[in-house]
Design a protein around this motif. Structure first.
Motif, short mmCIF file in Angstrom:
data_model
loop_
_atom_site.label_atom_id
_atom_site.label_comp_id
_atom_site.label_asym_id
_atom_site.label_seq_id
_atom_site.Cartn_x
_atom_site.Cartn_y
_atom_site.Cartn_z
N ALA A 162 -75.15 -58.17 50.83
CA ALA A 162 -74.04 -57.61 49.60
C ALA A 162 -74.57 -56.36 48.96
CB ALA A 162 -74.46 -58.59 48.36
N PHE A 163 -75.84 -56.14 49.23
CA PHE A 163 -76.42 -54.80 48.63
C PHE A 163 -76.08 -53.57 49.59
CE2 PHE A 163 -79.23 -51.28 47.50
CZ PHE A 163 -79.21 -51.28 46.10
N ASP A 164 -76.29 -53.98 50.81
CA ASP A 164 -76.01 -53.03 51.91
C ASP A 164 -74.48 -52.59 51.96
OD1 ASP A 164 -78.31 -53.06 52.71
OD2 ASP A 164 -78.00 -54.59 54.38
N LEU A 165 -73.61 -53.53 51.52
CA LEU A 165 -72.14 -53.48 51.33
C LEU A 165 -71.92 -52.28 50.19
CD1 LEU A 165 -69.29 -53.63 52.12
CD2 LEU A 165 -69.23 -55.87 50.93
N LEU A 166 -72.64 -52.62 49.17
CA LEU A 166 -72.57 -51.69 47.97
C LEU A 166 -73.01 -50.28 48.28
CD1 LEU A 166 -72.61 -51.00 44.87
CD2 LEU A 166 -74.82 -51.72 44.79
N SER A 167 -74.13 -50.04 49.16
CA SER A 167 -74.58 -48.66 49.48
C SER A 167 -73.52 -48.13 50.24
CB SER A 167 -75.79 -49.03 50.30
OG SER A 167 -77.06 -49.46 49.70
N THR A 168 -72.89 -48.82 51.14
CA THR A 168 -71.92 -48.08 51.94
C THR A 168 -70.51 -47.76 51.30
OG1 THR A 168 -72.39 -49.65 54.10
CG2 THR A 168 -70.07 -48.80 53.86
N GLN A 169 -70.27 -48.59 50.00
CA GLN A 169 -69.12 -48.12 49.25
C GLN A 169 -69.49 -46.82 48.39
OE1 GLN A 169 -68.89 -51.70 46.92
NE2 GLN A 169 -67.34 -52.68 48.48
N LEU A 170 -70.63 -46.82 48.09
CA LEU A 170 -71.20 -45.64 47.24
C LEU A 170 -71.49 -44.28 47.99
CD1 LEU A 170 -73.55 -47.23 44.63
CD2 LEU A 170 -71.26 -46.20 44.22
N GLU A 171 -71.86 -44.41 49.41
CA GLU A 171 -72.37 -43.48 50.53
C GLU A 171 -71.43 -42.19 50.26
OE1 GLU A 171 -72.92 -40.91 53.60
OE2 GLU A 171 -71.09 -42.08 53.45
N PRO A 172 -69.86 -42.14 50.15
CA PRO A 172 -69.12 -40.99 50.15
C PRO A 172 -69.66 -40.09 48.87
CG PRO A 172 -67.87 -42.75 51.01
CD PRO A 172 -69.24 -43.38 50.31
N PHE A 173 -69.84 -40.92 47.89
CA PHE A 173 -69.88 -40.20 46.45
C PHE A 173 -71.38 -39.76 46.51
CE2 PHE A 173 -71.98 -40.76 42.28
CZ PHE A 173 -71.08 -39.74 41.62
N LEU A 174 -72.41 -40.43 47.05
CA LEU A 174 -73.67 -39.90 47.21
C LEU A 174 -73.95 -38.67 48.01
CD1 LEU A 174 -75.49 -43.27 47.26
CD2 LEU A 174 -74.87 -42.18 45.14
N ARG A 175 -72.99 -38.88 49.03
CA ARG A 175 -73.18 -37.57 49.99
C ARG A 175 -72.83 -36.19 49.44
NH1 ARG A 175 -69.17 -38.01 54.60
NH2 ARG A 175 -69.87 -40.13 54.66
N HIS A 176 -71.84 -36.14 48.41
CA HIS A 176 -71.30 -34.81 48.15
C HIS A 176 -71.67 -34.36 46.69
CE1 HIS A 176 -69.66 -34.71 52.22
NE2 HIS A 176 -68.97 -35.70 52.13
N ASP A 177 -72.00 -35.49 45.70
CA ASP A 177 -72.36 -35.07 44.54
C ASP A 177 -73.65 -34.70 44.27
OD1 ASP A 177 -70.94 -35.82 41.81
OD2 ASP A 177 -72.90 -36.41 41.53
N ASP A 178 -73.79 -33.75 43.35
CA ASP A 178 -75.19 -33.05 43.00
C ASP A 178 -76.37 -34.15 42.30
OD1 ASP A 178 -74.17 -30.58 43.99
OD2 ASP A 178 -73.56 -30.00 42.23
N VAL A 179 -75.75 -35.28 41.83
CA VAL A 179 -76.70 -36.13 41.25
C VAL A 179 -77.36 -36.93 42.40
CG1 VAL A 179 -76.85 -38.15 39.88
CG2 VAL A 179 -75.06 -36.43 39.32
N THR A 180 -78.57 -37.04 42.18
CA THR A 180 -79.65 -37.71 42.94
C THR A 180 -79.48 -39.29 42.78
OG1 THR A 180 -81.16 -35.79 43.20
CG2 THR A 180 -81.98 -38.04 44.09
N VAL A 181 -79.04 -40.27 43.52
CA VAL A 181 -78.98 -41.53 43.22
C VAL A 181 -79.92 -42.32 44.52
CG1 VAL A 181 -77.47 -43.49 43.12
CG2 VAL A 181 -76.54 -41.35 42.45
N ASP A 182 -81.07 -42.92 43.63
CA ASP A 182 -81.75 -43.75 44.55
C ASP A 182 -81.05 -45.27 44.46
OD1 ASP A 182 -83.30 -41.75 45.11
OD2 ASP A 182 -84.52 -42.05 43.10
N LEU A 183 -81.15 -46.05 45.51
CA LEU A 183 -80.59 -47.30 45.60
C LEU A 183 -81.93 -48.16 46.22
CD1 LEU A 183 -77.01 -46.95 47.26
CD2 LEU A 183 -77.83 -46.98 44.94
N ALA A 184 -82.13 -49.36 45.43
CA ALA A 184 -83.36 -50.17 45.81
C ALA A 184 -82.91 -51.79 45.96
CB ALA A 184 -84.26 -50.10 44.83
N GLY A 185 -82.66 -52.08 47.07
CA GLY A 185 -82.08 -53.46 47.24
C GLY A 185 -82.90 -54.50 46.91
N PRO A 186 -82.59 -55.65 47.11
CA PRO A 186 -83.36 -56.82 46.59
C PRO A 186 -84.32 -57.30 47.56
CG PRO A 186 -81.17 -57.70 47.41
CD PRO A 186 -81.33 -56.04 47.59
#
Length: 357
Positions: A162-186
């Motif tokens: 479920a968390f991996d799917l979330l990471s996939t959904q956010l990946e396009p935003f994370l790739r091109h935005d200037d904000v650094t986002v760290d994702l830590a799964g369960p």
């Protein structure tokens, strides 16, 4: 048929009577019987019947008018005072609708934020940005069309998946935005119920986007952690605008039916930490209070009873007929499981029912 035609037909009707008229319905002039009702509860209803017999008898038409009155009163009573099973169904439908709206809203927000990040990116040329935006939009459309089928197939999913799917959904935003986002799964493969996994992704996306786009954060960390009874979704950011570190109303509406709650910690100069706590087990619903069984009109009538007013006085105050007030009084006594107005007044006083002016 159009709503405009039906409105014109309703104006021809006389409550309690069967009106025969030549009128337009479905774009054609037809001979119709119009039945209209004005029950003591509800707003009334009308029905138009197309006649096949050009000269119907008065007897059948009178019976039809009375039957329509019965149907309308029954429908109005069920609408204003639904049975528990109907009420549960309505609540479930409303919850599902709110969940779907929130999910689609968050999906759209993620897609739009990703597109905006691509168009703003200084790392991509015009042609590359255009092609990337097209690919993102196409993928989002495919995902929206398939999400319903996918959800029907899954009743539960591993927490890590479920968390991996979330990471996939956010990946396009994370790739091109200037904000650094760290994702830590369960780091946990325990199965999550579908509604919990779905809500967790929606909440995480919403909190990450709010931190990145609304509060001026430069770094955001999102994590999931499972303990014995709860899934804890934590999003921490370094945004200076901690006054806006409040979860959106749509996210609150999403976690509340599941028994979830918020934990918010915001420190000036250090940013905010927002945690959604979702229970993994079934939550017992609290016993409803006696007054929770009454609808808003019945509470107004009960307030009048508690003040010692008679039916006629209550009717004048609420601009109702005395017959309607009597109807509400009978319903109130039944719902409160008392036998007299005096007992109902005692219940109202004990539970501190405020007077309705």
């Amino acid at each position: 048929m159009t709503s405009a035609e039906l409105q014109r037909l309703a104006l021809l009707g006389v409550p309690g009577e069967a009106v025969v008229a030549d009128a337009a319905l479905g774009g054609e002039q037809r001979k119709l019987v119009i039945l209209t009702s004005a029950p003591v509860v509800g707003k009334g209803a009308a029905i138009a019947l197309v006649l096949t017999d050009p000269e119907p008898g008065a007897g059948p038409l009178g019976v039809a008018a009375k039957l329509w009155d019965i149907v309308s009163v029954n429908a109005a009573q069920r609408a204003t005072d639904p049975e528990p099973a109907v009420l549960e169904s309505n609540i479930a439908a409303a919850t599902a609708r709110a969940r779907t709206i929130t999910d689609l809203g968050q999906t759209h927000a993620t897609t739009l934020a990703s597109l905006l990040s691509v168009l703003r990116s200084r790392q991509l040329g015009d042609a590359a940005a255009r092609q990337t935006a097209i690919d993102l939009a196409a993928a989002a459309l495919v995902d929206l069309r398939s999400v319903a089928d996918r959800d029907q197939l899954l009743s539960a999913e591993p927490a890590s998946a479920a968390f991996d799917l979330l990471s996939t959904q956010l990946e396009p935003f994370l790739r091109h935005d200037d904000v650094t986002v760290d994702l830590a799964g369960p780091g946990d493969d325990r199965p999550l119920p579908q509604d919990i996994a779905h809500t967790a992704r929606t909440v995480t996306r919403g909190l990450v986007l709010a931190a990145a786009l609304e509060r001026g954060s430069t770094r955001v960390r999102a994590s999931w952690r499972i303990d014995d009874r709860f899934l804890r979704i934590t999003v921490r950011d370094d945004g200076p605008d901690i006054a806006r570190a409040v979860p959106a109303a749509g996210l609150t509406e999403r976690i509340t039916p599941l028994g979830g709650r918020w934990e918010v910690d915001a420190v000036p100069g250090w940013g905010a930490t927002i945690t959604a706590v979702l229970p993994l087990g079934v939550q017992e619903m609290p016993e409803p209070r006696p007054l929770d069984k009454l609808n808003s009109r019945e509470l107004e009538v009960l307030a009048g009873i508690a003040r010692g007013k008679r039916n006629r006085q209550i009717a004048e105050e609420l601009q109702l007929t005395e017959h309607t007030v009597k109807f509400h009084v009978r319903k109130i006594l039944g719902k409160l499981e008392v036998t007299s107005r005096g007992e109902a007044a005692v219940v109202a006083r004990e539970l501190r029912l405020e007077s309705v002016s």
